[in-house]
Write a protein that holds these residues in place. Structure first.
Motif, short mmCIF file in Angstrom:
data_model
loop_
_atom_site.label_atom_id
_atom_site.label_comp_id
_atom_site.label_asym_id
_atom_site.label_seq_id
_atom_site.Cartn_x
_atom_site.Cartn_y
_atom_site.Cartn_z
N TRP A 1 0.83 -1.21 0.00
CA TRP A 1 0.00 0.00 0.00
C TRP A 1 0.86 1.26 0.00
O TRP A 1 0.53 2.25 -0.65
CB TRP A 1 -1.00 -0.02 1.15
N GLN B 1 1.69 2.41 -3.33
CA GLN B 1 0.59 3.06 -4.06
C GLN B 1 0.78 4.58 -4.15
O GLN B 1 0.14 5.23 -4.97
CB GLN B 1 -0.74 2.75 -3.40
N ARG C 1 -8.70 2.72 -4.29
CA ARG C 1 -8.94 1.89 -3.10
C ARG C 1 -8.63 0.42 -3.36
O ARG C 1 -8.88 -0.43 -2.52
CB ARG C 1 -10.38 2.05 -2.61
N ILE C 2 -8.11 0.14 -4.54
CA ILE C 2 -7.59 -1.19 -4.85
C ILE C 2 -6.16 -1.02 -5.35
O ILE C 2 -5.80 0.04 -5.88
CB ILE C 2 -8.46 -1.95 -5.88
N THR D 1 -2.93 -1.02 -7.53
CA THR D 1 -2.64 -0.85 -8.95
C THR D 1 -1.51 -1.80 -9.33
O THR D 1 -0.42 -1.72 -8.74
CB THR D 1 -2.21 0.61 -9.22
N ASP E 1 -7.21 -4.85 3.78
CA ASP E 1 -6.76 -5.96 2.95
C ASP E 1 -6.22 -7.12 3.78
O ASP E 1 -6.40 -8.28 3.41
CB ASP E 1 -5.71 -5.49 1.94
N THR F 1 -9.16 -9.12 4.88
CA THR F 1 -9.76 -9.83 3.75
C THR F 1 -8.90 -11.01 3.31
O THR F 1 -9.39 -12.11 3.10
CB THR F 1 -9.95 -8.88 2.55
#
Length: 185
Positions: A49, A52, A72-73, A75, A170, A173
């Protein structure tokens, strides 16, 4: 002299006194600012992250990103940082994949902010937690450095908290799927 929260926010005394690559990028008197948060996610997730920031600032998008929302996802490929790449206001100089990246301000940024250098680092605490640390080094003795320190405190705080939240989301998840290796640089 920059004091209080504008100098160090969330950082432990060990993080404040530690030497980071950016500490060596500017000559002359400097101000060193350290900001940090604990991230309840494995270091590889937090580092991914952090990378990002090559795509978007993750601070206050209405200011830093012209009103567009930072993704928010993840890349694909954003974690493939390279020396010489421009990232935010820095040209990357030193990259240690999975751990840290550092840079020095490029000319257009220096015209606006003065000379700067920065290191972003991920320090594992254990298998499931880490620290996200930023060291910003400013040329001192300028009135603008004090203003930049306070402005950066507001923006960097938002950036670190946003990255923390996304990494923690994340981690929750992915933990159920055993997919942590997908984010390892």
């Amino acid at each position: 002299m920059i004091r209080g929260w504008a100098r160090n926010w969330g950082a432990t005394s060990a993080e404040v006194t530690r030497t980071y690559p950016a500490d060596n990028y500017l000559a002359g008197p400097v101000e060193r600012l350290t900001r940090a948060v604990t991230v309840r996610a494995p270091a590889p997730v937090a580092y991914r992250w952090l990378c990002q920031t090559a795509v978007a600032p993750y601070s206050y998008d209405w200011i830093d990103h012209w009103g567009r929302r930072s993704p928010r996802i993840l890349t694909p490929g954003a974690e493939k940082l390279a020396a010489g790449q421009q990232l935010m206001v820095f040209t990357l100089v030193d990259i240690e994949p999975g751990h840290q990246f550092s840079g020095r301000s490029f000319p257009a940024a220096e015209r606006l902010f003065g000379p700067l250098a920065g290191t972003y680092a991920i320090e594992p605490l254990d298998d499931q937690n880490c620290r996200l640390i930023c060291r910003l080094v400013l040329g001192s003795g300028r009135f603008g450095a004090t203003l930049l320190a306070w402005g950066d405190f507001v923006m960097m705080r938002r950036q670190l908290l946003n990255l923390k939240g996304l990494a923690e989301r994340d981690a929750r998840t992915l933990a159920g799927f055993g997919a942590m290796t997908e984010l390892t640089p």
